[in-house]
Design a protein around this motif. Structure first.
Motif, PDB file in Angstrom:
ATOM      1  N   GLY A 154       0.823  -1.120  -0.093  1.00  0.00           N
ATOM      2  CA  GLY A 154       0.006   0.004   0.065  1.00  0.00           C
ATOM      3  C   GLY A 154       0.845   1.286  -0.063  1.00  0.00           C
ATOM      4  N   GLU A 155       0.372   2.548  -0.315  1.00  0.00           N
ATOM      5  CA  GLU A 155       1.164   3.508  -0.758  1.00  0.00           C
ATOM      6  C   GLU A 155       1.850   4.164   0.607  1.00  0.00           C
ATOM      7  N   PHE A 156       1.055   4.274   1.647  1.00  0.00           N
ATOM      8  CA  PHE A 156       1.326   4.986   2.948  1.00  0.00           C
ATOM      9  C   PHE A 156       2.222   3.767   3.666  1.00  0.00           C
ATOM     10  N   ASN A 157       1.885   2.517   3.697  1.00  0.00           N
ATOM     11  CA  ASN A 157       2.805   1.558   4.316  1.00  0.00           C
ATOM     12  C   ASN A 157       4.013   1.621   3.389  1.00  0.00           C
ATOM     13  N   MET A 158       4.237   1.690   2.244  1.00  0.00           N
ATOM     14  CA  MET A 158       5.480   1.729   1.648  1.00  0.00           C
ATOM     15  C   MET A 158       6.344   2.750   1.710  1.00  0.00           C
ATOM     16  N   PHE A 159       5.579   4.068   1.822  1.00  0.00           N
ATOM     17  CA  PHE A 159       6.020   5.255   2.314  1.00  0.00           C
ATOM     18  C   PHE A 159       6.866   5.273   3.672  1.00  0.00           C
ATOM     19  N   LEU A 160       6.305   4.661   4.633  1.00  0.00           N
ATOM     20  CA  LEU A 160       6.511   4.694   5.921  1.00  0.00           C
ATOM     21  C   LEU A 160       7.824   3.436   6.126  1.00  0.00           C
ATOM     22  N   THR A 214      12.397   4.907 -13.937  1.00  0.00           N
ATOM     23  CA  THR A 214      11.519   4.359 -12.612  1.00  0.00           C
ATOM     24  C   THR A 214      12.352   4.530 -10.954  1.00  0.00           C
ATOM     25  N   ILE A 215      13.298   4.025 -11.152  1.00  0.00           N
ATOM     26  CA  ILE A 215      14.024   3.805  -9.718  1.00  0.00           C
ATOM     27  C   ILE A 215      14.352   5.459  -9.475  1.00  0.00           C
ATOM     28  N   TRP A 216      15.206   6.000 -10.271  1.00  0.00           N
ATOM     29  CA  TRP A 216      15.809   7.279  -9.914  1.00  0.00           C
ATOM     30  C   TRP A 216      14.722   8.271  -9.754  1.00  0.00           C
ATOM     31  N   ILE A 217      13.363   8.178  -9.753  1.00  0.00           N
ATOM     32  CA  ILE A 217      12.294   9.202  -9.478  1.00  0.00           C
ATOM     33  C   ILE A 217      12.363   9.347  -7.952  1.00  0.00           C
ATOM     34  N   HIS A 218      12.782   8.440  -7.124  1.00  0.00           N
ATOM     35  CA  HIS A 218      13.001   8.341  -5.821  1.00  0.00           C
ATOM     36  C   HIS A 218      14.506   8.117  -5.245  1.00  0.00           C
ATOM     37  N   GLY A 219      15.217   7.662  -6.308  1.00  0.00           N
ATOM     38  CA  GLY A 219      16.611   7.261  -5.728  1.00  0.00           C
ATOM     39  C   GLY A 219      17.496   8.546  -6.002  1.00  0.00           C
ATOM     40  N   THR A 220      17.180   9.377  -6.777  1.00  0.00           N
ATOM     41  CA  THR A 220      18.215  10.530  -6.602  1.00  0.00           C
ATOM     42  C   THR A 220      18.269  11.351  -5.393  1.00  0.00           C
ATOM     43  N   ILE A 221      17.318  11.518  -4.870  1.00  0.00           N
ATOM     44  CA  ILE A 221      17.333  11.923  -3.357  1.00  0.00           C
ATOM     45  C   ILE A 221      17.710  11.032  -2.262  1.00  0.00           C
ATOM     46  N   LEU A 276       8.190   9.938  -2.474  1.00  0.00           N
ATOM     47  CA  LEU A 276       8.285   9.613  -4.008  1.00  0.00           C
ATOM     48  C   LEU A 276       8.192   8.205  -4.363  1.00  0.00           C
ATOM     49  N   GLU A 277       8.791   7.486  -3.672  1.00  0.00           N
ATOM     50  CA  GLU A 277       8.920   5.994  -3.851  1.00  0.00           C
ATOM     51  C   GLU A 277       7.594   5.375  -3.311  1.00  0.00           C
ATOM     52  N   GLY A 278       6.663   5.683  -2.158  1.00  0.00           N
ATOM     53  CA  GLY A 278       5.484   5.264  -1.886  1.00  0.00           C
ATOM     54  C   GLY A 278       4.261   5.541  -2.878  1.00  0.00           C
ATOM     55  N   PHE A 279       4.304   6.741  -3.332  1.00  0.00           N
ATOM     56  CA  PHE A 279       3.224   7.313  -3.974  1.00  0.00           C
ATOM     57  C   PHE A 279       3.583   7.663  -5.591  1.00  0.00           C
ATOM     58  N   VAL A 280       4.605   7.880  -6.129  1.00  0.00           N
ATOM     59  CA  VAL A 280       4.697   8.195  -7.223  1.00  0.00           C
ATOM     60  C   VAL A 280       5.608   7.164  -8.060  1.00  0.00           C
ATOM     61  N   THR A 281       6.584   6.429  -7.692  1.00  0.00           N
ATOM     62  CA  THR A 281       7.292   5.535  -8.499  1.00  0.00           C
ATOM     63  C   THR A 281       6.421   4.438  -9.152  1.00  0.00           C
ATOM     64  N   ARG A 282       5.401   3.996  -8.064  1.00  0.00           N
ATOM     65  CA  ARG A 282       4.582   3.050  -8.658  1.00  0.00           C
ATOM     66  C   ARG A 282       4.038   3.177  -9.912  1.00  0.00           C
TER      67      ARG A 282
END
Length: 332
Positions: A154-160, A214-221, A276-282
């Motif tokens: 789930g988005e929130f669980n992944m974010f957390l 895909t990965i670097w959407i969150h991976g950059t930061i 970004l990883e929880g809500f956007v990368t998917r």
């Protein structure tokens, strides 16, 4: 000028300034201000001509100590938190650009080692990423959705979960600095090899662009801030290894304090990366242009705050001191 001559020419001024900071002697404000400007000028000179020398380390320590005392005695602003991120931290971080560069180069080097090893040893990827992850990804590739791993939670669980895990890795990179920096470099090595192996795995399957966008959407930061945590670990290690004019205990305390400030600065960025990883990368169906825009904006944010802005702020402070000095001379 040779380093020994430079030290001999200025050591009395440095000692006078250091004694004033330690409150062993008392100087008029004008004299103290002039000495501070000279010390920062000398530091810039030492950085240029005696890079990595004990002279540079000593002056860096002296200037940092003076800066901290200036801000310690300043009237606290109403919004202390905002002041920390806006002024206090960037001015402090200016003096740790070298440690940041070392952490970055070590990470990149071992990312290349990971890619090279994966290319030349068939089972290397599995030994690094694990059979479970590799088998799951191969199944996802066969199903036509190689990045499906980012859609399983789930988005929130992944974010957390991701945010907590990233902070854990960063804390390890910082705290392992107590092992004279070797532990920090090991964390950079481990994560660099994992990244290199990970990217080569997708390259080998003809999915380098699909994975990277895909990965670097969150991976950059995420990766950038882990490197910055490595920088904090090296600051801690330097406090132990290079005490300068301080006692080793006092230098260690300063290393811990400044390292913790660097770590504190990363918290908002870890939250952004987790979001970004929880809500956007998917959303792997998003247009390439959108993914590239997010990646470039993330990179620009990191480079500006940790490299460009500290340099700009330091130059501005130097200019203000110089203008104040010139004004005093014109009035005297």
């Amino acid at each position: 000028m040779r380093e020994a001559a430079f030290v001999k020419q200025n050591k009395d001024k440095w000692a006078t300034f250091e004694n004033a900071l330690a409150k062993k002697t008392k100087l008029p404000p004008d004299k103290l201000s002039d000495l501070y400007i000279e010390i920062t000028d000398h530091l810039s000179y030492a950085k240029t001509f005696y890079t990595g020398s004990n002279t540079e380390l000593y002056l860096n320590s002296l200037a940092s100590q003076a800066h901290q005392k200036i801000y310690k005695t300043k009237k606290e602003p109403k919004n202390r938190v905002l002041e920390f991120w806006k002024t206090e931290f960037p001015l402090l971080f200016y003096f740790y650009q070298r440690e940041l560069l070392i952490a970055f180069l070590v990470f990149v080097f071992f990312a290349l080692v990971g890619a090279f090893s994966s290319a030349n040893e068939g089972e290397f990827v599995r030994s690094i990423l694990g059979d479970g992850y590799v088998n799951m990804t191969l199944e996802n590739i066969e199903k036509g959705d190689p990045m499906a791993v980012y859609k399983q939670m789930g988005e929130f669980n992944m974010f957390l979960g991701i945010t907590i895990n990233n902070i854990r890795v960063a804390l390890l990179a910082f705290s392992f600095g107590i092992l004279l920096g070797v532990g920090t470099l090991y964390i950079m090595l481990r994560n660099g090899i994992m990244l290199g192996s990970f990217q080569y795995f997708f390259y080998e399957k003809g999915l380098l662009w699909e994975s990277a966008r895909t990965i670097w959407i969150h991976g950059t930061i995420e990766i950038s801030v882990i490197i910055i945590a490595g920088c904090a670990g090296l600051v801690l290690a330097n406090g132990m290894l290079f005490p300068g004019t301080y006692t080793r205990l006092e230098s260690f305390k300063r290393g811990v304090k400044n390292g913790l400030k660097i770590m504190l600065s990363t918290v908002p960025f870890f939250i952004i990366a987790g979001f970004l990883e929880g809500f956007v990368t998917r959303h792997t169906e998003m247009p390439d242009a959108m993914a590239v825009l997010i990646i470039l904006a993330s990179l620009a944010l990191i480079l500006f705050y940790y490299v460009i802005y500290p340099i700009q702020l330091h130059k501005k402070e130097q200019k203000n001191h110089q203008q104040l000095k010139e004004l005093r001379h014109s009035l005297s």
